[in-house]
Design an enzyme around this catalytic site. Structure first.
Site, PDB file in Angstrom:
ATOM      1  N   LYS A 176      -5.836   5.168  10.116  1.00 28.67           N
ATOM      2  CA  LYS A 176      -6.347   6.335   9.408  1.00 28.67           C
ATOM      3  C   LYS A 176      -7.712   6.687   9.965  1.00 28.67           C
ATOM      4  O   LYS A 176      -8.406   5.842  10.520  1.00 28.67           O
ATOM      5  CB  LYS A 176      -6.422   6.067   7.904  1.00 28.67           C
ATOM      6  CG  LYS A 176      -7.204   4.833   7.499  1.00 28.67           C
ATOM      7  CD  LYS A 176      -7.089   4.616   5.996  1.00 28.67           C
ATOM      8  CE  LYS A 176      -7.788   3.330   5.581  1.00 28.67           C
ATOM      9  NZ  LYS A 176      -7.697   3.071   4.141  1.00 28.67           N
ATOM     10  N   SER A 193     -12.395  -3.555  -0.664  1.00 30.17           N
ATOM     11  CA  SER A 193     -12.736  -3.112   0.693  1.00 30.17           C
ATOM     12  C   SER A 193     -14.228  -2.828   0.808  1.00 30.17           C
ATOM     13  O   SER A 193     -14.844  -2.303  -0.132  1.00 30.17           O
ATOM     14  CB  SER A 193     -11.980  -1.822   1.036  1.00 30.17           C
ATOM     15  OG  SER A 193     -10.605  -2.040   1.113  1.00 30.17           O
ATOM     16  N   ARG A 242       0.874  -1.178   0.000  1.00 30.89           N
ATOM     17  CA  ARG A 242       0.000   0.000   0.000  1.00 30.89           C
ATOM     18  C   ARG A 242       0.910   1.227   0.000  1.00 30.89           C
ATOM     19  O   ARG A 242       1.160   1.849   1.041  1.00 30.89           O
ATOM     20  CB  ARG A 242      -0.905  -0.033   1.240  1.00 30.89           C
ATOM     21  CG  ARG A 242      -1.943   1.065   1.273  1.00 30.89           C
ATOM     22  CD  ARG A 242      -2.640   1.110   2.613  1.00 30.89           C
ATOM     23  NE  ARG A 242      -3.716   0.143   2.755  1.00 30.89           N
ATOM     24  CZ  ARG A 242      -4.349  -0.107   3.898  1.00 30.89           C
ATOM     25  NH1 ARG A 242      -3.978   0.509   5.012  1.00 30.89           N
ATOM     26  NH2 ARG A 242      -5.327  -0.996   3.944  1.00 30.89           N
TER      27      ARG A 242
END
Length: 201
Positions: free
Chosen positions: A128, A99, A30
């Site tokens: 996050k 997701s 990522r």
């Protein structure tokens, strides 16, 4: 398709020579805040290191580069899914993970016929800021019931102590970022995760 029960997520390919020797077999790159030449180098490096250690690489977001560089798995968030050419991804032979955070997102994800679905955050996460509250184990079970044989990945706030509960609730794999990368000894922590999740298989 069967996913390894331990799904490590890293932000740089430089983690891989350190963590893959610990037995990690499924890893997502990522990478953020890079220009395209940097991303290309990062993904190519990750692909080579994963091939050397017999690990499955999943490229987050950058599906065009994943196709160009001959990768075989990509993961998209909902925003990226809206902009992605899913048909092109499938034509190139890439597998697809998506997701999800609520029922509407799950329905959109299933329409794209992914190879796995991720649900998060299962627990509160420091990674996050999210507009979704922690999903909890009941939601994990509900998602698994809805998607059937499709692999389910639980992500968000996971520790080794919480992993077994998430797997027992129906997840096929548990995805981890900060519990390994922010650990004082990431190599040892990755090894602990591998051992703890292998025992559940």
């Amino acid at each position: 398709m069967k996913l390894d029960p331990f799904y490590l997520i890293v932000d740089r390919a430089s983690w891989l020579p350190r963590l893959l020797p610990q037995g990690v077999k499924l890893v997502q790159l990522r990478a953020k805040d890079m220009d395209e030449p940097q991303l290309r180098t990062e993904i190519a490096t990750a692909r080579e290191v994963c091939a050397r250690y017999g690990a499955q690489l999943v490229v987050n977001d950058h599906w065009r580069l994943a196709i160009d560089l001959g990768c075989d798995f990509v993961h998209l968030g909902q925003e990226d899914l809206a902009d992605a050419d899913v048909a092109a991804i499938k034509r190139a032979g890439l597998r697809l993970g998506l997701s999800t955070h609520d029922e509407a997102e799950l329905e959109l994800a299933l329409m794209a016929q992914p190879d796995y679905v991720a649900l998060g955050p299962v627990y509160p996460t420091i990674l996050k800021k999210m507009r979704w509250a922690a999903q909890g184990l009941e939601r994990v079970s509900a998602w698994k019931k809805r998607i059937g044989d499709l692999p389910l990945v639980g992500i968000g706030g996971l520790t080794i102590e919480r992993a077994q509960g998430v797997l027992n609730a129906g997840a096929d794999s548990v995805a981890v970022v900060t519990d390994v990368l922010l650990n004082v000894d990431p190599e040892a922590r990755a090894r602990e995760w591998v051992l703890a999740t292998r025992e559940t298989v």
